[in-house]
Each structure stands twice: as structure tokens, then as C-alpha cells.
Design an enzyme around this catalytic site. Structure first.
Site, PDB file in Angstrom:
ATOM      1  N   GLY A  86     -71.806   8.885 -55.244  1.00 15.70           N
ATOM      2  CA  GLY A  86     -72.384   7.875 -56.134  1.00 15.70           C
ATOM      3  C   GLY A  86     -71.967   8.019 -57.582  1.00 15.70           C
ATOM      4  O   GLY A  86     -72.674   7.552 -58.487  1.00 15.70           O
ATOM      5  N   MET A  99     -73.985  18.173 -54.214  1.00 16.57           N
ATOM      6  CA  MET A  99     -73.970  16.858 -53.566  1.00 16.57           C
ATOM      7  C   MET A  99     -75.044  15.973 -54.196  1.00 16.57           C
ATOM      8  O   MET A  99     -76.211  16.359 -54.294  1.00 16.57           O
ATOM      9  CB  MET A  99     -74.269  16.988 -52.055  1.00 16.57           C
ATOM     10  CG  MET A  99     -73.170  17.603 -51.224  1.00 16.57           C
ATOM     11  SD  MET A  99     -71.576  16.748 -51.305  1.00 16.57           S
ATOM     12  CE  MET A  99     -72.006  15.096 -50.735  1.00 16.57           C
ATOM     13  N   ASP A 137     -70.661  15.242 -56.309  1.00 18.08           N
ATOM     14  CA  ASP A 137     -70.029  14.402 -55.289  1.00 18.08           C
ATOM     15  C   ASP A 137     -71.041  13.428 -54.704  1.00 18.08           C
ATOM     16  O   ASP A 137     -72.020  13.841 -54.079  1.00 18.08           O
ATOM     17  CB  ASP A 137     -69.475  15.327 -54.186  1.00 18.08           C
ATOM     18  CG  ASP A 137     -68.722  14.571 -53.101  1.00 18.08           C
ATOM     19  OD1 ASP A 137     -68.568  13.341 -53.215  1.00 18.08           O
ATOM     20  OD2 ASP A 137     -68.282  15.224 -52.139  1.00 18.08           O
ATOM     21  N   HIS A 148     -63.127  19.366 -48.560  1.00 17.25           N
ATOM     22  CA  HIS A 148     -64.593  19.455 -48.542  1.00 17.25           C
ATOM     23  C   HIS A 148     -65.003  19.455 -47.072  1.00 17.25           C
ATOM     24  O   HIS A 148     -65.039  18.405 -46.428  1.00 17.25           O
ATOM     25  CB  HIS A 148     -65.171  18.253 -49.313  1.00 17.25           C
ATOM     26  CG  HIS A 148     -66.664  18.176 -49.268  1.00 17.25           C
ATOM     27  ND1 HIS A 148     -67.357  17.039 -49.631  1.00 17.25           N
ATOM     28  CD2 HIS A 148     -67.608  19.097 -48.922  1.00 17.25           C
ATOM     29  CE1 HIS A 148     -68.655  17.266 -49.506  1.00 17.25           C
ATOM     30  NE2 HIS A 148     -68.821  18.505 -49.064  1.00 17.25           N
ATOM     31  N   GLY A 206     -70.048   5.487 -50.663  1.00 16.37           N
ATOM     32  CA  GLY A 206     -70.734   4.261 -51.072  1.00 16.37           C
ATOM     33  C   GLY A 206     -72.244   4.346 -51.146  1.00 16.37           C
ATOM     34  O   GLY A 206     -72.919   3.318 -51.169  1.00 16.37           O
ATOM     35  N   GLY A 240     -71.889  12.531 -45.614  1.00 15.92           N
ATOM     36  CA  GLY A 240     -71.577  11.805 -44.382  1.00 15.92           C
ATOM     37  C   GLY A 240     -70.920  10.456 -44.623  1.00 15.92           C
ATOM     38  O   GLY A 240     -70.126  10.007 -43.806  1.00 15.92           O
ATOM     39  N   PHE A 241     -71.236   9.839 -45.741  1.00 12.77           N
ATOM     40  CA  PHE A 241     -70.720   8.492 -45.979  1.00 12.77           C
ATOM     41  C   PHE A 241     -70.419   8.269 -47.459  1.00 12.77           C
ATOM     42  O   PHE A 241     -71.126   8.816 -48.316  1.00 12.77           O
ATOM     43  CB  PHE A 241     -71.749   7.443 -45.517  1.00 12.77           C
ATOM     44  CG  PHE A 241     -72.103   7.577 -44.065  1.00 12.77           C
ATOM     45  CD1 PHE A 241     -71.339   6.952 -43.082  1.00 12.77           C
ATOM     46  CD2 PHE A 241     -73.166   8.383 -43.666  1.00 12.77           C
ATOM     47  CE1 PHE A 241     -71.634   7.104 -41.739  1.00 12.77           C
ATOM     48  CE2 PHE A 241     -73.483   8.545 -42.321  1.00 12.77           C
ATOM     49  CZ  PHE A 241     -72.716   7.911 -41.348  1.00 12.77           C
ATOM     50  N   MET A 246     -67.305  19.375 -44.327  1.00 18.91           N
ATOM     51  CA  MET A 246     -68.662  19.065 -43.857  1.00 18.91           C
ATOM     52  C   MET A 246     -68.670  19.285 -42.356  1.00 18.91           C
ATOM     53  O   MET A 246     -68.759  18.337 -41.558  1.00 18.91           O
ATOM     54  CB  MET A 246     -69.004  17.607 -44.238  1.00 18.91           C
ATOM     55  CG  MET A 246     -69.243  17.435 -45.731  1.00 18.91           C
ATOM     56  SD  MET A 246     -69.240  15.723 -46.269  1.00 18.91           S
ATOM     57  CE  MET A 246     -67.493  15.481 -46.533  1.00 18.91           C
ATOM     58  N   ASP A 256     -62.441  14.629 -47.580  1.00 14.02           N
ATOM     59  CA  ASP A 256     -63.736  14.776 -46.915  1.00 14.02           C
ATOM     60  C   ASP A 256     -63.536  14.938 -45.414  1.00 14.02           C
ATOM     61  O   ASP A 256     -63.155  13.994 -44.725  1.00 14.02           O
ATOM     62  CB  ASP A 256     -64.595  13.536 -47.199  1.00 14.02           C
ATOM     63  CG  ASP A 256     -65.121  13.531 -48.620  1.00 14.02           C
ATOM     64  OD1 ASP A 256     -65.845  14.479 -48.980  1.00 14.02           O
ATOM     65  OD2 ASP A 256     -64.781  12.601 -49.372  1.00 14.02           O
ATOM     66  N   MET A 265     -65.214  15.646 -41.842  1.00 15.71           N
ATOM     67  CA  MET A 265     -66.526  15.508 -41.174  1.00 15.71           C
ATOM     68  C   MET A 265     -66.362  15.677 -39.674  1.00 15.71           C
ATOM     69  O   MET A 265     -65.401  15.162 -39.091  1.00 15.71           O
ATOM     70  CB  MET A 265     -67.088  14.116 -41.448  1.00 15.71           C
ATOM     71  CG  MET A 265     -67.232  13.811 -42.919  1.00 15.71           C
ATOM     72  SD  MET A 265     -67.861  12.153 -43.150  1.00 15.71           S
ATOM     73  CE  MET A 265     -67.965  12.096 -44.924  1.00 15.71           C
ATOM     74  N   HIS A 299     -59.592  14.959 -53.268  1.00 17.79           N
ATOM     75  CA  HIS A 299     -60.759  15.489 -52.550  1.00 17.79           C
ATOM     76  C   HIS A 299     -60.734  14.921 -51.127  1.00 17.79           C
ATOM     77  O   HIS A 299     -60.845  13.708 -50.939  1.00 17.79           O
ATOM     78  CB  HIS A 299     -62.013  15.043 -53.319  1.00 17.79           C
ATOM     79  CG  HIS A 299     -63.306  15.454 -52.719  1.00 17.79           C
ATOM     80  ND1 HIS A 299     -63.992  16.582 -53.107  1.00 17.79           N
ATOM     81  CD2 HIS A 299     -64.080  14.862 -51.767  1.00 17.79           C
ATOM     82  CE1 HIS A 299     -65.111  16.682 -52.432  1.00 17.79           C
ATOM     83  NE2 HIS A 299     -65.195  15.638 -51.603  1.00 17.79           N
ATOM     84  N   SER A 355     -62.064  10.652 -53.939  1.00 18.54           N
ATOM     85  CA  SER A 355     -62.507  11.024 -52.590  1.00 18.54           C
ATOM     86  C   SER A 355     -61.723  10.185 -51.593  1.00 18.54           C
ATOM     87  O   SER A 355     -61.912   8.975 -51.488  1.00 18.54           O
ATOM     88  CB  SER A 355     -64.005  10.735 -52.447  1.00 18.54           C
ATOM     89  OG  SER A 355     -64.331  10.639 -51.080  1.00 18.54           O
TER      90      SER A 355
HETATM   91  C1  DX5 Z   1     -69.863  12.018 -48.884  1.00 21.64           C
HETATM   92  C2  DX5 Z   1     -68.549  12.542 -49.431  1.00 21.64           C
HETATM   93  C3  DX5 Z   1     -68.145  11.938 -50.724  1.00 21.64           C
HETATM   94  C4  DX5 Z   1     -68.026  10.444 -50.720  1.00 21.64           C
HETATM   95  C5  DX5 Z   1     -67.916   9.927 -52.116  1.00 21.64           C
HETATM   96  O1  DX5 Z   1     -70.194  12.746 -47.771  1.00 21.64           O
HETATM   97  O2  DX5 Z   1     -68.613  13.943 -49.590  1.00 21.64           O
HETATM   98  O3  DX5 Z   1     -66.971  12.563 -51.220  1.00 21.64           O
HETATM   99  O4  DX5 Z   1     -66.954  10.000 -49.964  1.00 21.64           O
HETATM  100  O5  DX5 Z   1     -67.882   8.537 -52.087  1.00 21.64           O
HETATM  101  P1  DX5 Z   1     -68.629   7.663 -53.207  1.00 21.64           P
HETATM  102  O6  DX5 Z   1     -68.032   8.033 -54.508  1.00 21.64           O
HETATM  103  O7  DX5 Z   1     -68.366   6.266 -52.797  1.00 21.64           O
HETATM  104  O8  DX5 Z   1     -70.106   8.055 -53.142  1.00 21.64           O
HETATM  105 ZN    ZN Z   2     -66.915  14.987 -50.592  1.00 26.94          ZN
END
Ligand code: DX5
Ligand code: ZN
Length: 228
Positions: free
Chosen positions: A181, A144, A179, A73, A152, A149-150, A75, A42, A44, A40, A15
Site C-alpha cells: 500500500g 509489512m 511493503d 521476499h 493492491g 499475499g496480494f 512468503m 514476491d 508465494m 522486489h 514489487s
Molecule cells: C504483498 C507483497 C507486496 C505487494 C505490494 O504480499 O509482499 O510486495 O505486491 O503491492 P502494492 O504496492 O500494490 O501493495
Molecule cells: Zn513483498
């Protein structure tokens, strides 16, 4: 692109939200030498999710640096408005959110018509039943496992049953991705449920060696699948 994904599963897809943006070129080189099979991205918009990241302009600028396929992806609230930009940026897969587009068939058809893998994402609170009517219209289902959104965040184990239901319902052709954690402690249960693509931010970019991190994740996923 679909055959590339099917042939290489299980795939740990980095990601890019978690990469070092001051050294984006170098990060891509390191991921390529780690033999990442899918990047991937992200995207946003600060509206569909409470965070802003990057858009098609950044993706397009790095597209010439690698031949590895890109999945965007999205969002974002109105993805149909921006499809062209992401297709022109060179994304081989585009994933939209069911929560942003409750009637997604037309958008998914348009993505497929343009020769791009069509992905549909569902948030943790969206039941599998809400996505089920659209499985035939998509190539990839993104489950998901955190609230988008974030990076970690902590993995939400309740979503694993959605992966299992999707695999049982759709058979082997559908690419199922998870996707949020994902790391050594959580990837096994997703692989066991039938997941193919494991999006991994922190568990790749927080590690000193991307080659080791990606190989270990894929090996854990493969081991779990092989024994079950
Ligand atoms: C969250 C993203 C993920 C995220 C994954 O909104 O879609 O792709 O960045 O990051 P980790 O693997 O740290 O959860
Ligand atoms: Zn993602």
C-alpha cells in the site's frame, strides 16, 4: 550490495508481483531506464500465504537481463529448504518471514555466510518486540504494511510505529523496508519514521510512466526525511 542499498536510500523498489508478466523482459528494461535501484520479487507458496506467484526458476531466467540487485521476499513456509535455489538464481538479498521461522538466526546466518543480504519480515500483527532479538542477525527489516499475499491492498498505518522503534533501536546501519500500500499518500509517514526502502507495486505499475512514478516516490520520501 549492502553499501549499494545504504548509498542509494531512499529507494522505491518495484514489487514485481504487479508487473505485466506477458512482457517481463520489457518491464525490466523500463524499470532499468527508470533507474530502479532494487527489484522486489514476491515469492508465494499458497501455504504461508493464500496465493501462489513464481519461484526461483523465473527469477533465474530474467537475472541475465539486468544488473539491478534482486531481493527475494520469501512468503513461504520453509525458506531454509529453498535458500540454495534463490542464491543460485542470483538474488543479492533474501528476506524470510519471522512467522514462518520463529527462530530465524540459523537461516539468517546462512544467508549472510553465502554473501547475500539477510532480511527478516514481520506481518502487521507481529509486534516489533518479536523481531527485536534478531536485529543483529539481519541486515534488513521488512515491515509489512498489508497482510501478505496480494498486491493492491490498503496501507495499515499502525505499522509505522514499528519502523520508528526499529530505527531508534538499530541505528543507521539496519536497512528498514516497508511493503504494501505504499504510494504518494503513505510513503511520507514511513520515511519520516526512518524507513529506507519502499516496496511499491500498484503505485509504480498502475502508472503510465515508471520513471516519473519512481522519481516522485523517492522525492517525496527524501523531502520528508530532509525536513524532519
Ligand atoms: C504483498 C507483497 C507486496 C505487494 C505490494 O504480499 O509482499 O510486495 O505486491 O503491492 P502494492 O504496492 O500494490 O501493495
Ligand atoms: Zn513483498
Amino acid at each position: 550490495m549492502l553499501s549499494h542499498l545504504r548509498a542509494r536510500r531512499p529507494i522505491a523498489a518495484p514489487s514485481m508481483l504487479k508487473c505485466d508478466f506477458a512482457n517481463l523482459h520489457r518491464e525490466i528494461e523500463l524499470l532499468d531506464s527508470a533507474e530502479a535501484s532494487l527489484f522486489h520479487w514476491d515469492v508465494m507458496d499458497g501455504h504461508f500465504v493464500p496465493n501462489l506467484s513464481y519461484g526461483a526458476m523465473v527469477i533465474k531466467s530474467v537475472r541475465p537481463l539486468t544488473e539491478t540487485p534482486f531481493d527475494a521476499h520469501l512468503m513461504i513456509s520453509d525458506p531454509s529448504k529453498y535458500l540454495n535455489e534463490y542464491i543460485n538464481a542470483g538474488c543479492e538479498a533474501i528476506t524470510i518471514h519471522l512467522e514462518a521461522v520463529p527462530e530465524p538466526v540459523a537461516v539468517l546466518n546462512e544467508i549472510r555466510r553465502r554473501g547475500v543480504v539477510a532480511g527478516l519480515a514481520i506481518n502487521p500483527e507481529t509486534p516489533f518486540a518479536a523481531a527485536e532479538p534478531f536485529l543483529k542477525a539481519c541486515d534488513l527489516l521488512l515491515v509489512m504494511s498489508v497482510h501478505p499475499g496480494f498486491g493492491g491492498q490498503k496501507f495499515i498505518p499502525d505499522v509505522v510505529s514499528k519502523i520508528r522503534d526499529a530505527r531508534a533501536m538499530a541505528g543507521n546501519d539496519l536497512i528498514i523496508s516497508v511493503d504494501g500500500g505504499i504510494g504518494p499518500a503513505t510513503i511520507g509517514q514511513c520515511a519520516d519514521a526512518g524507513c529506507d526502502v519502499f516496496v511499491a507495486g500498484s503505485s509504480v505499475f498502475d502508472e503510465p510512466c515508471y520513471t516519473t512514478a519512481i522519481a516522485a516516490l523517492q522525492q517525496t520520501a527524501r523531502g520528508t526525511q530532509a525536513c524532519c
